[in-house]
Design an enzyme around this catalytic site. Sequence first.
Site, PDB file in Angstrom:
ATOM      1  N   ARG A 287       0.861  -1.177   0.000  1.00 17.25           N
ATOM      2  CA  ARG A 287       0.000   0.000   0.000  1.00 17.25           C
ATOM      3  C   ARG A 287       0.901   1.231   0.000  1.00 17.25           C
ATOM      4  O   ARG A 287       1.502   1.589   1.008  1.00 17.25           O
ATOM      5  CB  ARG A 287      -0.879  -0.024   1.251  1.00 17.25           C
ATOM      6  CG  ARG A 287      -1.978   1.026   1.288  1.00 17.25           C
ATOM      7  CD  ARG A 287      -2.542   1.116   2.684  1.00 17.25           C
ATOM      8  NE  ARG A 287      -1.659   1.869   3.566  1.00 17.25           N
ATOM      9  CZ  ARG A 287      -1.480   1.618   4.852  1.00 17.25           C
ATOM     10  NH1 ARG A 287      -2.079   0.590   5.437  1.00 17.25           N
ATOM     11  NH2 ARG A 287      -0.673   2.376   5.586  1.00 17.25           N
ATOM     12  N   HIS A 291      -3.621   4.193   4.744  1.00 20.91           N
ATOM     13  CA  HIS A 291      -4.716   3.220   4.827  1.00 20.91           C
ATOM     14  C   HIS A 291      -6.005   3.845   4.330  1.00 20.91           C
ATOM     15  O   HIS A 291      -6.715   3.277   3.506  1.00 20.91           O
ATOM     16  CB  HIS A 291      -4.878   2.753   6.271  1.00 20.91           C
ATOM     17  CG  HIS A 291      -6.082   1.905   6.512  1.00 20.91           C
ATOM     18  ND1 HIS A 291      -6.183   0.623   6.029  1.00 20.91           N
ATOM     19  CD2 HIS A 291      -7.241   2.161   7.158  1.00 20.91           C
ATOM     20  CE1 HIS A 291      -7.357   0.119   6.370  1.00 20.91           C
ATOM     21  NE2 HIS A 291      -8.020   1.036   7.055  1.00 20.91           N
ATOM     22  N   TYR A 300       4.300   5.312  11.379  1.00 23.64           N
ATOM     23  CA  TYR A 300       4.584   3.924  11.727  1.00 23.64           C
ATOM     24  C   TYR A 300       5.410   3.156  10.691  1.00 23.64           C
ATOM     25  O   TYR A 300       5.708   1.982  10.907  1.00 23.64           O
ATOM     26  CB  TYR A 300       3.274   3.159  11.983  1.00 23.64           C
ATOM     27  CG  TYR A 300       2.259   3.212  10.860  1.00 23.64           C
ATOM     28  CD1 TYR A 300       2.368   2.376   9.751  1.00 23.64           C
ATOM     29  CD2 TYR A 300       1.176   4.078  10.916  1.00 23.64           C
ATOM     30  CE1 TYR A 300       1.440   2.409   8.726  1.00 23.64           C
ATOM     31  CE2 TYR A 300       0.229   4.132   9.902  1.00 23.64           C
ATOM     32  CZ  TYR A 300       0.360   3.291   8.808  1.00 23.64           C
ATOM     33  OH  TYR A 300      -0.571   3.333   7.791  1.00 23.64           O
TER      34      TYR A 300
END
Length: 395
Positions: A287, A291, A300
């Site tokens: 990805r 998200h 993160y």
Amino acid sequence: MDGRAQPGLPRRGLRRTAEGRPGQRNRAGRWLTVTVAAESDFVQLLTPQGERTEHPEYGLDLAPEELRGLYRDMVLTRRFDAEATSLQRQGELGLWPSSCGQEAAQIGSGRAVQEGDHVFPSYREHGVAWCRGVDPTNLLGMFRGVNNGGWDPDADNFHLYTLVIGSQALHATGYAMGVAKDGADSAVIAYFGDGASSQGDVMESFNFAAVYDAPVVFFCQNNQWAISMPTERQTRVPLYQRAQGFGFPGVRVDGNDVLACLAVTKWALERARRGEGPTLVEAYTYRMGAHTTSDDPTRYRMSTEVESWRQRDPVQRLATYLTAEGWADRAYLDSVEEESELLGRRVREAVRVMPTPDPTLIFENVYADGHALVDEERAQFAAYQASFADEGEGK
């Protein structure tokens, strides 16, 4: 290796390095990260450098115009996705889940689906929707808050987006069991992510599908992150190996290779149509964006990780192959780019003129033949809405 789980045979896991990344420490307290899986760990027909390879079990023979069609699909899907992201940033959409980086997994598998097959998506399958003929503008109504779906699932056998994580796997399995009982010559495919693979609904689906030999393909887009949770924090083994515990095949495919995704999904769907039961396909991809637009992935994951995956870009990979073989030139690539800009403009204009729906529409289609209680609730809601107009007139 062909990326297929074989009962009784241990398979190599992911290679680990000591590069730091939030949320990933080993028992000694050191930071860990997962590098890209070795190419021998998955089915691959087109290398990141755009070089064609062969596979003994998953062959694929496409004409140049078919290859150009796959490239066009990926470019247009990426442009649509980018426009939707921009629209959300401009306040035109409430939320948007980007599919950037996953075009090969979606277009490859989507083009393997036949007309009579049924697709059960999650909420990120914009490329699969494109392959099924769903107008891209219809995907945006729910994220703008003007409808609860936006398209007729029966029109193209593409069911509504599902925001409840993993539940569509149960829907797909139940539908596939019905297809088998009807004796229909068709298959079902369910899409979900690596995060959804940790849901009990998905495991229950695997079990029911295996026991009843349901003609369903479970297509997992492992994009490495379930929001901020990395895949290795969810499972001790590669996801495709879970299938053997339920008694059906699992295959890992290079999810950034559109040709491999097409070949493996085609094989799995044909297997389902022959009555040989379910298959789990794990598309090992990434990805590239957040998200959803409410997420900040820089909190993160490392920029070096993102850059390493950028080198495996599925769109550029196919473009390199096409130009090297003389099947596409700069004029063709530019024409596709121009077409994508027209699509972006059409989507932008369509979203901004979407009408505000009648609030009472929420009561429609709750029951197929109507229901007295729903009728009563509709009347109460209409009266409540009308009371605001009455108050306004009295001022």
